[in-house]
Design a protein around this motif. Structure first.
Motif, PDB file in Angstrom:
ATOM      1  N   LYS A  56      -3.692   6.004   8.662  1.00 25.68           N
ATOM      2  CA  LYS A  56      -2.880   5.346   7.652  1.00 25.68           C
ATOM      3  C   LYS A  56      -2.173   4.139   8.268  1.00 25.68           C
ATOM      4  CE  LYS A  56      -1.995   9.320   4.660  1.00 25.68           C
ATOM      5  NZ  LYS A  56      -0.957  10.153   4.005  1.00 25.68           N
ATOM      6  N   PRO A  57      -2.104   3.047   7.537  1.00 30.01           N
ATOM      7  CA  PRO A  57      -1.432   1.856   8.073  1.00 30.01           C
ATOM      8  C   PRO A  57       0.051   2.116   8.308  1.00 30.01           C
ATOM      9  CG  PRO A  57      -1.917   1.595   5.732  1.00 30.01           C
ATOM     10  CD  PRO A  57      -2.616   2.837   6.174  1.00 30.01           C
ATOM     11  N   GLN A  58       0.566   1.473   9.321  1.00 26.02           N
ATOM     12  CA  GLN A  58       1.968   1.625   9.685  1.00 26.02           C
ATOM     13  C   GLN A  58       2.632   0.248   9.749  1.00 26.02           C
ATOM     14  OE1 GLN A  58       3.403   4.641  10.099  1.00 26.02           O
ATOM     15  NE2 GLN A  58       1.458   5.738   9.821  1.00 26.02           N
ATOM     16  N   GLY A  59       3.938   0.234   9.480  1.00 25.48           N
ATOM     17  CA  GLY A  59       4.704  -0.998   9.618  1.00 25.48           C
ATOM     18  C   GLY A  59       4.174  -2.123   8.754  1.00 25.48           C
ATOM     19  N   MET A  60       3.993  -3.286   9.376  1.00 17.95           N
ATOM     20  CA  MET A  60       3.516  -4.463   8.647  1.00 17.95           C
ATOM     21  C   MET A  60       2.102  -4.270   8.111  1.00 17.95           C
ATOM     22  SD  MET A  60       5.857  -6.762   8.454  1.00 17.95           S
ATOM     23  CE  MET A  60       7.479  -7.069   9.172  1.00 17.95           C
ATOM     24  N   GLU A  61       1.362  -3.334   8.692  1.00 12.39           N
ATOM     25  CA  GLU A  61      -0.008  -3.095   8.234  1.00 12.39           C
ATOM     26  C   GLU A  61      -0.054  -2.485   6.840  1.00 12.39           C
ATOM     27  OE1 GLU A  61      -1.994  -0.738  11.103  1.00 12.39           O
ATOM     28  OE2 GLU A  61      -2.141  -2.338  12.599  1.00 12.39           O
ATOM     29  N   THR A  62       1.085  -1.979   6.362  1.00 13.64           N
ATOM     30  CA  THR A  62       1.119  -1.439   5.003  1.00 13.64           C
ATOM     31  C   THR A  62       1.195  -2.551   3.958  1.00 13.64           C
ATOM     32  OG1 THR A  62       3.526  -1.198   5.114  1.00 13.64           O
ATOM     33  CG2 THR A  62       2.203   0.713   5.735  1.00 13.64           C
ATOM     34  N   TYR A  63       1.268  -3.796   4.421  1.00 11.02           N
ATOM     35  CA  TYR A  63       1.297  -4.955   3.522  1.00 11.02           C
ATOM     36  C   TYR A  63       0.170  -5.918   3.900  1.00 11.02           C
ATOM     37  CZ  TYR A  63       6.010  -3.189   2.625  1.00 11.02           C
ATOM     38  OH  TYR A  63       7.089  -2.392   2.314  1.00 11.02           O
ATOM     39  N   PRO A  64      -1.074  -5.500   3.753  1.00  8.13           N
ATOM     40  CA  PRO A  64      -2.185  -6.361   4.180  1.00  8.13           C
ATOM     41  C   PRO A  64      -2.475  -7.471   3.167  1.00  8.13           C
ATOM     42  CG  PRO A  64      -3.047  -4.368   3.198  1.00  8.13           C
ATOM     43  CD  PRO A  64      -1.547  -4.204   3.236  1.00  8.13           C
ATOM     44  N   PRO A  65      -2.927  -8.622   3.651  1.00  7.09           N
ATOM     45  CA  PRO A  65      -3.388  -9.664   2.728  1.00  7.09           C
ATOM     46  C   PRO A  65      -4.797  -9.320   2.246  1.00  7.09           C
ATOM     47  CG  PRO A  65      -3.617 -10.417   4.985  1.00  7.09           C
ATOM     48  CD  PRO A  65      -2.981  -9.053   5.059  1.00  7.09           C
ATOM     49  N   SER A 105       0.796  -1.226   0.000  1.00  6.68           N
ATOM     50  CA  SER A 105       0.000   0.000   0.000  1.00  6.68           C
ATOM     51  C   SER A 105       0.828   1.275   0.000  1.00  6.68           C
ATOM     52  CB  SER A 105      -0.938   0.005   1.212  1.00  6.68           C
ATOM     53  OG  SER A 105      -0.199   0.056   2.426  1.00  6.68           O
ATOM     54  N   GLN A 106       2.127   1.158   0.161  1.00  7.76           N
ATOM     55  CA  GLN A 106       2.966   2.357   0.141  1.00  7.76           C
ATOM     56  C   GLN A 106       2.894   3.022  -1.226  1.00  7.76           C
ATOM     57  OE1 GLN A 106       6.765   0.691   1.244  1.00  7.76           O
ATOM     58  NE2 GLN A 106       6.466   1.110   3.410  1.00  7.76           N
ATOM     59  N   GLY A 107       2.669   4.317  -1.217  1.00  7.64           N
ATOM     60  CA  GLY A 107       2.595   5.062  -2.466  1.00  7.64           C
ATOM     61  C   GLY A 107       1.198   5.185  -3.034  1.00  7.64           C
ATOM     62  N   LEU A 108       0.228   4.499  -2.428  1.00 13.27           N
ATOM     63  CA  LEU A 108      -1.153   4.618  -2.888  1.00 13.27           C
ATOM     64  C   LEU A 108      -1.811   5.811  -2.207  1.00 13.27           C
ATOM     65  CD1 LEU A 108      -2.342   0.897  -2.898  1.00 13.27           C
ATOM     66  CD2 LEU A 108      -1.488   2.257  -4.799  1.00 13.27           C
TER      67      LEU A 108
END
Length: 297
Positions: A188-197, A167-170
């Motif tokens: 905004k999601p942080q850390g591992m939350e920026t890569y959600p399944p 999600s980084q850059g979206l």
């Protein structure tokens, strides 16, 4: 594997072609041709916009683009006259529509996008209907990606298969696929939350967070390696056995990950075929390549 297709550039080119040529149909007798030309360009632009939005996991905007494309294609189809086709052995003749090759290809493009939509937004759709009904509807799509994942998981004994969003850059909010009021505040999601399944199979299995450091590490280390399939092995520990990770990017912000509770060969044909074929179809390379056959029609 093929190079990435820039759908953003294609949309700009399509819009420019339409802008430059639509005004050339100035004679009243050219009205129907102008209308068909407009339907051709607009439906293609809407489909490519849907592909772009889908790769950004933007649910509602994607739905709107797919709906617009569907409307344009139906309006175009309504203009195509029916032709009388005589049956053999003296049977009654029937009327049928013979669609232009471009209309047929655009319909095929729309079909693969609908199949992809059902996979990317599976969790969102699952909240709006019964599981059995969703499964039945997805099985009717041109490519039942969820069904393919199910078959692969059973055949390869994969522990789980994920689609992971980077999600980084979206710019848009990524929670729930952006399916919420635009003025609603969301952190905004942080850390591992920026890569959600965004998809997990088996769907009834809880996502294992222990895998995420390895998945994120592979995503970051493979970011500049194009579209190649990557393999990573994690040693056994007290918490889990030796694990094999297979990962490939299927869209600019979305990765397909297959995880196994044993060491799998990086040359395993079943795994390699599944991962690369899924990537080609989800990138729409397969349907774009089919343009060659349609151009000969």
């Amino acid at each position: 594997m093929r190079q990435w297709v820039s759908f953003e550039d294609l949309v700009m080119m399509c819009e420019e072609i339409m802008k430059e040529n639509i005004k050339k149909f100035h004679h009243p007798l050219l009205g129907p041709i102008r209308t068909v030309f407009s339907y051709e360009c607009e439906s293609l632009c809407h489909l490519m916009q849907a592909q772009i939005l889908m790769s950004m996991w933007s649910y509602l905007s994607c739905v709107m683009q797919l709906h617009e494309a569907h409307t344009k294609l139906n309006s175009w189809a309504a203009m195509i006259p029916s032709k009388e086709v005589k049956s053999a052995f003296g049977a009654r003749s029937t009327k049928t529509q013979i669609f232009p090759p471009l209309h047929s290809w655009l319909t095929k493009f729309k079909a693969i996008l609908l199949s992809k939509f059902g996979l990317y937004f599976y969790d969102v759709l699952a909240k709006q209907t019964m599981p059995s009904l969703l499964k039945a509807n997805l099985s009717k799509t041109s490519e039942d990606f969820v069904g393919k994942i199910h078959t692969f998981q059973k055949k390869s004994d994969a522990q789980c298969i994920y689609l992971v969003l980077e999600s980084q850059g979206l710019n848009s909010q990524v929670k729930e696929g952006g399916y919420h009021h635009p003025k609603k505040y969301m952190e905004k999601p942080q850390g591992m939350e920026t890569y959600p399944p965004i998809f997990a199979y088996p769907v009834d299995r809880i996502v294992n967070p222990a895998h995420w450091p390895n998945i994120v590490m592979m995503m970051n280390s493979s970011a500049h390696q194009g579209d190649k399939l990557k393999v990573f092995y994690d040693k056994a520990s007290d918490k889990r056995p030796q694990t094999s990770y297979f990962i490939i990017r299927v869209d600019p912000h979305i990765w397909l990950v297959s995880i196994f509770d044993s060491k799998k060969s990086e040359k395993d044909s079943t795994i390699n075929s599944f991962m690369t074929d899924m990537a080609l179809q989800l990138r729409c390379h397969t349907v774009l390549a089919s343009l060659k056959s349609f151009s000969k029609s």
